[in-house]
Structure formats: C-alpha cells, structure tokens
Design an enzyme around this catalytic site. Structure first.
Site, mmCIF file in Angstrom:
data_model
loop_
_atom_site.group_PDB
_atom_site.id
_atom_site.type_symbol
_atom_site.label_atom_id
_atom_site.label_comp_id
_atom_site.label_asym_id
_atom_site.label_seq_id
_atom_site.Cartn_x
_atom_site.Cartn_y
_atom_site.Cartn_z
ATOM 1 N N ASP A 265 0.865 -1.169 0.000
ATOM 2 C CA ASP A 265 0.000 0.000 0.000
ATOM 3 C C ASP A 265 0.912 1.233 0.000
ATOM 4 O O ASP A 265 2.106 1.131 0.300
ATOM 5 C CB ASP A 265 -0.900 -0.029 1.240
ATOM 6 C CG ASP A 265 -1.823 1.171 1.327
ATOM 7 O OD1 ASP A 265 -2.352 1.588 0.275
ATOM 8 O OD2 ASP A 265 -2.010 1.700 2.433
ATOM 9 N N ASP B 28 -0.241 5.189 0.882
ATOM 10 C CA ASP B 28 -0.519 6.149 1.955
ATOM 11 C C ASP B 28 -0.597 5.467 3.307
ATOM 12 O O ASP B 28 -1.255 4.436 3.464
ATOM 13 C CB ASP B 28 -1.833 6.877 1.685
ATOM 14 C CG ASP B 28 -1.702 7.929 0.598
ATOM 15 O OD1 ASP B 28 -0.701 7.877 -0.145
ATOM 16 O OD2 ASP B 28 -2.587 8.795 0.483
#
Length: 380
Positions: free
Chosen positions: A101, A103
C-alpha cells in the site's frame, strides 16, 4: 525564462475547511498563497498539554503556468537503485511478489490532512523548528497544525505535478487501474513532436468514445515515458528547494518514516529470497496519476516500475490483487503490506499473508520496526 517563485501553500494554523470524513474536490480552482516556512515552523515551539482533535481536509490546489516546473526533481538526493526489470515474467519457480500500500504505509499524507497522525503520535513526533537548537517533542495539540500544513504542502505539489505534466485535469475521469490499461486504443503514433495542448481533448472538443480513448492513451504513454526517465525536468529551482525542504521536514516530523520506507523497499527489492526473485508492486487506493506523482515526489519511483503501479480506486483491492496474481502466475508467492482493513480482507480472501503497518510509530507493527525479514518471512 525567469525562474518562477516557489510554489505556495496557505500559511498559519487555522483550519482551512470544516472537518470532513472524506476529501471532496471543489468544482472550481483556488489560488495558492505564498509558501512561508516561518508560518509552518514557528520558533520557538512551546509545550502544550491539550490533545488535538480531528484534522480538516484541504481544497484542491491550482495548477500554475506550463513552464512552472522546469529544472531538476532532486539532484541533491541520491536516487533509489532502479528495479532490476520492469516486467519480471514468471519463471518456472515463480517469484515472490510484495504488494505494498502507499498512503500511511510507505508515506504519510492522508493522515496529516484528517488529523489521525497527530492524534495517534502526539508526544512522540518531533519538529526541527528554526531558532530551536534541538528537536523538541510535540504534543497532540502542537502536532495537529504542523501535520495539516505538511499535508497541504504535499497536496499542492502532488496536484501541480499531476496537472502540469501528467494531464490530470484533462484525465481525471479516466480512472484506470494501471498505465497500460488503454494500450489497445493506442495507434502508437510518434509523440516526439505531438502537441498535446493543441489536440481536441485539451481544447474540450466533443469526441467519440474511441477518439477520447486514443487521446487518453497517448497521454498515458507520455506519462509512462516521463516516469521511466524519473522526471529529471519537472521542478523549477524554487520548487525543487521547497520540495526538498518539505521532504526533510516531513522525515523529521515522522521520526524518519520516509527514510525507513525507502530503505525497507530497497532492501526487499535487492534480496534474493530462497533463490527466488523479489518483485515490489504498489496498489494505491488513490487514482493512478496522483499515485505516480506521489511515488516521484517521495523518492520511491526508482523502486517501482510503472508497470508495477496499480490503483484500486475504481475496482477495489481484491480485484487488483486478482489481476496481479494472474499476471505473475500460480507458481509465484504473494504478500500484502499495508494499514487498511480492505487490503487485509483481500489478502485473507486469497489466502495470502498480510503484514500490518500501524500508524502509531511506537507499536511493534509500525514501519519503523518493520524489517525486511518480517516482510520476506511472511512469504516463506
């Protein structure tokens, strides 16, 4: 041409918008104010005891002139080692695919804007303020406005790079999963002399669907080329200095989150895990074009070839994970690394291991405490 002034963000600590659960883009463009690091980093910083609340979301920043980013992106900072190969075709024994991922896993951004980072880490984060001889711990109340200003600065840079060079304002509704999604619509015309500012898409001329897809495909091919060249001519001298200072201040504020992320991904990338090739892939919840801008601005683009960058905004994490699994083949092994429930549930559905990254920098699951062995050991 004269050097444009440094890019600007609102100064001061007053909330820029009422708190909201999700960021909503305004219909119009707003004017940027002058960037002032004295407003972002006041001196001295005084201790405070009250806790910070939820952060506010910020309106979208404007695009500036077309020549506002002429210069170098980051000549002072050594670039990350490039990924060994952009495609990594599956071998007979497969590869180990690390699906990251973005953020709040490899970077901090949304949690600055919504107040979560300050509320979670107040009392542990530090601020190197001008005029203060040592790094001082910030309380939640102090950390909240600092995080909001950092988030605002990053938002301005991300959206200006996206709009100025990646056609985001023209392609915002083109919400594809990756940058090769429209290749079938590309007639592979030579773009070396193509005038994007003169074509029908830029001018807003009504187009048939196949015409719009073809012009979007041209833009996506051009963006891929910029990204692969690591965009050595995007930022002006003034904005380059702003960018580097912003990166360094963010790294200090997060106690080294950005540095740790780069080292972790690079260490995993260079590892030969049980004689199997290790491949790093990004699956971001944001749109694909701002995701590429983030990777470049946060100095991660050298570790993630453009073919390995995906957006789950339209189709969700599970669908993206399935596409990646099909791409690399059944002989490959997969692990997902992130902070959200969605990617954890998607990994569990596919019976993949999941490495949780905690926003709280003091937790064992924090990025600061995550080693390559923890990530690579999950796929053993």
């Amino acid at each position: 041409q004269p050097i444009p002034p440094p890019m600007a963000v609102p100064g001061g600590y007053a909330p820029h918008a009422p708190p909201t659960a999700t960021w909503q883009q305004p219909s119009g463009r707003v004017e940027a104010a002058e960037l002032s690091w004295n407003s972002i980093w006041p001196s001295p910083v005084q201790p405070a005891g009250n806790k910070g609340g939820e952060g506010s979301q910020l309106p979208r920043a404007p695009a500036s002139g077309s020549d506002a980013f002429a210069g170098a992106f980051s000549p002072a900072r050594a670039p990350a080692r490039p990924a060994p190969s952009p495609q990594h075709p599956p071998s007979a024994s497969g590869v180990d695919v690390l699906i990251w991922d973005l953020d709040e896993t490899l970077i901090c951004f949304q949690s600055f804007l919504d107040g979560r980072f300050a509320a979670t880490n107040g009392g542990r984060v530090r601020c190197a303020a001008p005029g203060v001889g040592e790094h001082m711990c910030l309380s939640p109340a102090q950390a909240k406005p600092v995080a909001e200003e950092l988030g605002s600065c990053w938002e301005n840079l991300i959206l200006q790079v996206s709009d100025e060079h990646f056609f985001f304002e023209e392609m915002e509704e083109c919400d594809e999963m990756n940058m090769i999604a429209l290749d079938a619509s590309d007639d592979h015309q030579d773009l070396s002399r193509y005038a994007f500012t003169e074509d029908a898409l830029h001018k807003g001329t009504p187009l048939q669907q196949d015409q719009r897809l073809r012009l979007n495909a041209y833009r996506m091919r051009h963006i891929r080329d910029l990204y692969r060249r690591q965009a050595t001519s995007l930022l002006s001298i003034g904005n380059r200095l702003v960018h580097e200072r912003l990166y360094d201040r963010t790294d200090v504020f997060t106690t080294g989150w950005l540095t740790k992320a780069r080292r972790l991904v690079e260490a995993c990338q260079l590892a030969q895990h049980s004689s199997r090739t290790v491949v790093n892939v990004i699956v971001s919840a944001g749109q694909i074009i701002p995701t590429l801008a983030k990777l470049m601005l946060f100095h991660l683009h050298g570790m993630f070839p453009v073919e390995n960058v995906y957006s789950s905004r339209r189709d969700g994490k599970l669908h993206c994970f399935k596409v990646i699994k099909e791409r690399f083949g059944e002989q490959s092994r997969f692990v997902a690394i992130g902070d959200s429930r969605e990617e954890k549930q998607a990994a569990e559905f596919l019976q993949w291991p999941f490495v949780q990254i905690a926003l709280n920098i003091s937790f064992p699951e924090a990025l600061h405490n995550t080693s390559p062995q923890r990530v690579l050991g999950a796929v053993a």
